[in-house]
Design a protein around this motif. Sequence first.
Motif, PDB file in Angstrom:
ATOM      1  N   ARG A  15       0.482  -1.434  -0.327  1.00 23.54           N
ATOM      2  CA  ARG A  15       0.106  -0.159  -0.273  1.00 23.54           C
ATOM      3  C   ARG A  15       0.547   1.090  -0.154  1.00 23.54           C
ATOM      4  O   ARG A  15       0.298   2.249  -0.329  1.00 23.54           O
ATOM      5  CB  ARG A  15      -1.049  -0.102   1.351  1.00 23.54           C
ATOM      6  N   GLY A  16       1.876   0.675  -0.387  1.00 28.50           N
ATOM      7  CA  GLY A  16       2.552   2.249   0.050  1.00 28.50           C
ATOM      8  C   GLY A  16       3.350   2.348   1.395  1.00 28.50           C
ATOM      9  O   GLY A  16       4.306   3.931   0.927  1.00 28.50           O
ATOM     10  N   VAL A  17       3.652   1.633   2.565  1.00 30.64           N
ATOM     11  CA  VAL A  17       4.092   2.438   3.415  1.00 30.64           C
ATOM     12  C   VAL A  17       5.924   1.816   2.947  1.00 30.64           C
ATOM     13  O   VAL A  17       6.290   0.643   2.715  1.00 30.64           O
ATOM     14  CB  VAL A  17       3.407   1.768   4.477  1.00 30.64           C
ATOM     15  N   SER A  18       6.407   3.081   3.715  1.00 29.82           N
ATOM     16  CA  SER A  18       8.358   2.743   3.367  1.00 29.82           C
ATOM     17  C   SER A  18       8.345   1.303   4.225  1.00 29.82           C
ATOM     18  O   SER A  18       7.443   1.263   5.323  1.00 29.82           O
ATOM     19  CB  SER A  18       8.896   4.312   4.173  1.00 29.82           C
ATOM     20  N   ARG A  19       9.674   0.731   3.791  1.00 27.30           N
ATOM     21  CA  ARG A  19      10.058  -0.609   4.052  1.00 27.30           C
ATOM     22  C   ARG A  19      10.108   0.093   6.005  1.00 27.30           C
ATOM     23  O   ARG A  19       9.829  -1.467   6.659  1.00 27.30           O
ATOM     24  CB  ARG A  19      10.515  -1.130   3.512  1.00 27.30           C
ATOM     25  N   SER A  20      10.858   0.865   6.165  1.00 27.28           N
ATOM     26  CA  SER A  20      10.749   0.786   7.437  1.00 27.28           C
ATOM     27  C   SER A  20      10.035   0.621   8.466  1.00 27.28           C
ATOM     28  O   SER A  20       9.999   0.449   9.148  1.00 27.28           O
ATOM     29  CB  SER A  20      11.868   1.859   8.108  1.00 27.28           C
ATOM     30  N   ARG A  75       7.726  -2.511   8.442  1.00 30.74           N
ATOM     31  CA  ARG A  75       8.936  -3.177   9.688  1.00 30.74           C
ATOM     32  C   ARG A  75       8.767  -3.447  10.905  1.00 30.74           C
ATOM     33  O   ARG A  75       8.371  -3.516  11.876  1.00 30.74           O
ATOM     34  CB  ARG A  75       9.776  -3.180   9.269  1.00 30.74           C
ATOM     35  N   GLU A  76       8.450  -1.836  11.747  1.00 27.50           N
ATOM     36  CA  GLU A  76       8.142  -1.088  12.780  1.00 27.50           C
ATOM     37  C   GLU A  76       7.047  -1.997  13.673  1.00 27.50           C
ATOM     38  O   GLU A  76       6.690  -1.655  14.029  1.00 27.50           O
ATOM     39  CB  GLU A  76       7.999   0.758  12.599  1.00 27.50           C
ATOM     40  N   ARG A  77       5.636  -0.948  12.516  1.00 26.64           N
ATOM     41  CA  ARG A  77       4.201  -1.576  12.685  1.00 26.64           C
ATOM     42  C   ARG A  77       4.329  -2.793  12.850  1.00 26.64           C
ATOM     43  O   ARG A  77       3.765  -3.190  13.642  1.00 26.64           O
ATOM     44  CB  ARG A  77       3.413  -0.925  11.335  1.00 26.64           C
ATOM     45  N   ALA A  78       4.994  -3.857  11.813  1.00 25.91           N
ATOM     46  CA  ALA A  78       4.619  -4.788  12.093  1.00 25.91           C
ATOM     47  C   ALA A  78       5.427  -5.157  13.318  1.00 25.91           C
ATOM     48  O   ALA A  78       4.576  -6.849  13.653  1.00 25.91           O
ATOM     49  CB  ALA A  78       5.575  -5.954  10.999  1.00 25.91           C
ATOM     50  N   THR A  79       6.007  -4.640  13.773  1.00 24.38           N
ATOM     51  CA  THR A  79       6.930  -5.541  15.101  1.00 24.38           C
ATOM     52  C   THR A  79       5.922  -5.275  16.243  1.00 24.38           C
ATOM     53  O   THR A  79       6.080  -6.180  16.785  1.00 24.38           O
ATOM     54  CB  THR A  79       8.207  -4.594  15.270  1.00 24.38           C
ATOM     55  N   GLY A  80       5.569  -4.000  15.977  1.00 23.46           N
ATOM     56  CA  GLY A  80       4.372  -3.238  17.420  1.00 23.46           C
ATOM     57  C   GLY A  80       2.709  -4.561  17.111  1.00 23.46           C
ATOM     58  O   GLY A  80       3.274  -5.258  18.425  1.00 23.46           O
TER      59      GLY A  80
END
Length: 281
Positions: free
Chosen positions: A121-126, A129-134
């Motif tokens: 959806r266009g969110v930056s990789r970093s 990944r930060e939100r995925a970690t959360g």
Amino acid sequence: MPQDKPSTVAGEYPAAERSAVELDAVKVAYGDRDTSYVAVARADLTVRRGEFVAVVGPTGCGKSTLLNIAAGLIRPSAGVCRIDGVPLDGLNGAAGYLFQADALMPWKRAIDNVAIGLEIRGVSRSEARERATGWLARVGLRAFTDRYPHQLSGGQRKRVALAQTLILEPKLLLMDEPFGPLDAQTRQLMGELLLGLWSEDRKAVIFITHDLEEAISLSDRVVIMSAGPGATIIGDYPVELERPRDPAEVRHTAAFARLHREIWDHLKSEVVKAYAQEDSR
Ligand SMILES: Nc1ncnc2c1ncn2[C@@H]1O[C@H](COP(=O)(O)OP(=O)(O)OP(=O)(O)O)[C@@H](O)[C@H]1O
């Protein structure tokens, strides 16, 4: 400004009156004219915003069919499916899905499996990944972010799949036997996790299950479908068990037992019919 002025979008219901999902006289026939099989003769079902609705019914009655209608994966042969008051045309982009078989990519680590939807959806990789970690922390997998799916247990993979779905913040959750393959204890723990996350923002949920106990322990309403062919909705039971609710503990209450008895009395004859029909098909 008048207090009672409804906010409207042209040609739609006032916002406050819109349901998350409305199946209005939905019929589904598979095949062509010569080989047509009417799976669902008529389904009328309204799921309000914030409501958790479980659908139970005998095998092959059309539960997944109804879910696929709400997902926009199939179109009704007659009737209409409205999402937030608007007739659904094409895929339902506001919905998140969780099926019995998870959709994890075996070559990606848990964190990347969760982040991928945001990246698409266009969110930056970093940031993804930060939100995925959360999200992995919220589903209890803080220590497992770098594992591949084959290095996770069935329950852990389900947690990753849940995070993968919820990170996209769907307005509606469509769940088709999501905990089906898990053992009984893990199913209960997943139910508890799901209810905990659901109670934070109360998305509308349609939850399909064969397991009546699971249906009652999680939902606000249990809807029963009749045996197919030509299935219809034949029962709609409010679940008036207190929330917040521990889905494992609530099963031991007298109110639960009464409701289970009542719904099962209704469902049982349909289950018997479905087995008889499968034999003769
Ligand atoms: N694409 C299709 N083409 C033809 N028939 C189909 C198709 N999909 C489903 N059916 C039939 O429609 C009926 C309803 O199927 P559906 O998968 O919706 O039932 P279900 O209640 O979810 O079943 P189960 O509980 O066993 O998962 C079944 O008889 C099935 O064989």
